[in-house]
Motif scaffolding. Sequence first.
Motif, PDB file in Angstrom:
ATOM      1  N   SER A 196       0.816  -1.196   0.000  1.00  0.00           N
ATOM      2  CA  SER A 196       0.000   0.000   0.000  1.00  0.00           C
ATOM      3  C   SER A 196       0.855   1.253   0.000  1.00  0.00           C
ATOM      4  N   CYS A 197       0.184   2.361  -0.250  1.00  0.00           N
ATOM      5  CA  CYS A 197       0.749   3.699  -0.113  1.00  0.00           C
ATOM      6  C   CYS A 197      -0.268   4.493   0.692  1.00  0.00           C
ATOM      7  N   PRO A 198      -0.039   4.666   1.990  1.00  0.00           N
ATOM      8  CA  PRO A 198      -1.054   5.281   2.851  1.00  0.00           C
ATOM      9  C   PRO A 198      -1.164   6.778   2.620  1.00  0.00           C
ATOM     10  N   PRO A 199      -2.238   7.388   3.087  1.00  0.00           N
ATOM     11  CA  PRO A 199      -2.337   8.853   2.997  1.00  0.00           C
ATOM     12  C   PRO A 199      -1.270   9.513   3.857  1.00  0.00           C
ATOM     13  N   TYR A 200      -0.698  10.561   3.319  1.00  0.00           N
ATOM     14  CA  TYR A 200       0.362  11.274   4.027  1.00  0.00           C
ATOM     15  C   TYR A 200      -0.267  12.328   4.946  1.00  0.00           C
ATOM     16  N   GLY A 201      -1.002  11.850   5.932  1.00  0.00           N
ATOM     17  CA  GLY A 201      -1.629  12.757   6.870  1.00  0.00           C
ATOM     18  C   GLY A 201      -2.503  13.760   6.141  1.00  0.00           C
ATOM     19  N   ASP A 246     -14.936  12.851   5.001  1.00  0.00           N
ATOM     20  CA  ASP A 246     -15.381  11.734   5.828  1.00  0.00           C
ATOM     21  C   ASP A 246     -14.591  11.752   7.140  1.00  0.00           C
ATOM     22  N   PRO A 247     -15.275  11.743   8.294  1.00  0.00           N
ATOM     23  CA  PRO A 247     -14.543  11.782   9.565  1.00  0.00           C
ATOM     24  C   PRO A 247     -13.636  10.583   9.789  1.00  0.00           C
ATOM     25  N   LYS A 248     -13.834   9.500   9.028  1.00  0.00           N
ATOM     26  CA  LYS A 248     -12.950   8.335   9.135  1.00  0.00           C
ATOM     27  C   LYS A 248     -11.740   8.442   8.214  1.00  0.00           C
ATOM     28  N   ASP A 249     -11.737   9.414   7.319  1.00  0.00           N
ATOM     29  CA  ASP A 249     -10.629   9.595   6.388  1.00  0.00           C
ATOM     30  C   ASP A 249      -9.410  10.071   7.161  1.00  0.00           C
ATOM     31  N   LEU A 250      -8.306   9.335   7.070  1.00  0.00           N
ATOM     32  CA  LEU A 250      -7.112   9.682   7.833  1.00  0.00           C
ATOM     33  C   LEU A 250      -6.588  11.069   7.481  1.00  0.00           C
ATOM     34  N   VAL A 303       5.988   5.224   1.557  1.00  0.00           N
ATOM     35  CA  VAL A 303       5.603   6.332   2.426  1.00  0.00           C
ATOM     36  C   VAL A 303       6.558   7.507   2.247  1.00  0.00           C
ATOM     37  N   GLY A 304       6.188   8.599   2.847  1.00  0.00           N
ATOM     38  CA  GLY A 304       7.055   9.770   2.880  1.00  0.00           C
ATOM     39  C   GLY A 304       6.692  10.615   4.079  1.00  0.00           C
ATOM     40  N   ASN A 305       7.662  11.197   4.739  1.00  0.00           N
ATOM     41  CA  ASN A 305       7.354  12.167   5.785  1.00  0.00           C
ATOM     42  C   ASN A 305       6.658  13.364   5.156  1.00  0.00           C
ATOM     43  N   TYR A 306       5.970  14.124   5.961  1.00  0.00           N
ATOM     44  CA  TYR A 306       5.217  15.238   5.393  1.00  0.00           C
ATOM     45  C   TYR A 306       5.147  16.392   6.386  1.00  0.00           C
ATOM     46  N   LEU A 307       4.802  17.553   5.853  1.00  0.00           N
ATOM     47  CA  LEU A 307       4.653  18.746   6.674  1.00  0.00           C
ATOM     48  C   LEU A 307       3.181  18.969   6.991  1.00  0.00           C
ATOM     49  N   ASP A 349       6.813  12.422  11.114  1.00  0.00           N
ATOM     50  CA  ASP A 349       7.641  11.253  10.793  1.00  0.00           C
ATOM     51  C   ASP A 349       6.756  10.056  10.479  1.00  0.00           C
ATOM     52  N   LEU A 350       6.269   9.988   9.247  1.00  0.00           N
ATOM     53  CA  LEU A 350       5.429   8.863   8.845  1.00  0.00           C
ATOM     54  C   LEU A 350       6.253   7.600   8.651  1.00  0.00           C
ATOM     55  N   VAL A 351       7.516   7.751   8.234  1.00  0.00           N
ATOM     56  CA  VAL A 351       8.385   6.584   8.071  1.00  0.00           C
ATOM     57  C   VAL A 351       8.572   5.882   9.410  1.00  0.00           C
ATOM     58  N   GLY A 352       8.960   6.629  10.438  1.00  0.00           N
ATOM     59  CA  GLY A 352       9.152   6.031  11.756  1.00  0.00           C
ATOM     60  C   GLY A 352       7.879   5.462  12.325  1.00  0.00           C
TER      61      GLY A 352
END
Length: 326
Positions: free
Chosen positions: A187-192, A200-204, A237-241, A248-251
């Motif tokens: 997968s490729c998760p949402p970057y925050g 949607d309130p369940k949307d990350l 994944v990627g860290n994001y601002l 730190d999404l990687v960690g």
Amino acid sequence: LGMQSVNQRDTMLDADFVLFDGKQYQTEWNLRDRFGIPPFTTLDTRQGYWQHRKREWTAIVGGAEGRPDGLTFDGGGTGEFADAMAEQPQTSIFDPVVCEAAVRWWSPPDGTIYDPFAGGPVRGLVSAILGRRYIGVDLSMTQIHHNRRALWAYEEDPTYPVLDYAPEWLRGDSGDLGGPPCDMVFSCPPYGSLECYSDDPKDLSTLTFPAFQRAYKRCIGNAAQALLNDRFAVFVVGNYLEGGTLRDLVGLTVEAFGEAGCEYHAELIINTAIGTARMRASANFEARRRPARTHQTVLVFVKGDAGRAAHACGPLPSRLHDAEAG
């Protein structure tokens, strides 16, 4: 029919660059000839062979179809910088060559791939074309409809081989659903909040970071539970601002898989095209001394024994007749 479709899959892309093309062994022996993409910890998408392969895949599976516009950049602001940004792609598209490499390297032939953050159609179509069963979960029914239309467009083209397993996209929350027994989690998760997909309130992508952490770990825990023993999981994944704060999404991903019983197995870096980073770097670096990000991270985990997981994926070709047979 099954063998015919396998043979068609092997020849449907340009013969100038086919992963595991045994003909190349006759003239040259190097890692790219053997594996299609050298198995180093850096994947350079800027290379000519990569871009050529990406164009081939994009012609088959499409790219941004069904993805909302403007997910990353809101198009606000005025002036030369805002005008230049508005001309750039404003929604991230998963690289089909990254998908091809991950599926070939870390999933068994005819295996089942579970994607808890499905998003667009690329991972599903590439996985299916490579002979895997793909099941993706997404909160957006609109996105799922677009993905299915992309599948129908593929199936209606008589020049493409019949899929042994059509990809499936299911509407739901992977934090609540138990995934199917699977041979690979990919997968490729949402970057925050970097890309906001819905309200949607369940949307990350709508959550504060503490809430995002809890929900994200729950999704990964469910996926890891569905993963069979001695199998791999791969997250891009990627860290994001978030505002001015680096997240730190990687960690967090490494921590979540560890808590779910999976061992941190490998890490690769994807060097991505400069694109909008040139403008973002120009605008932001002098003010905050923060470089513009031009890479993503591929995190590989194993549940159980890595040797047995690799064996389940089947041998990579090491001799001409192995490549021709595959």
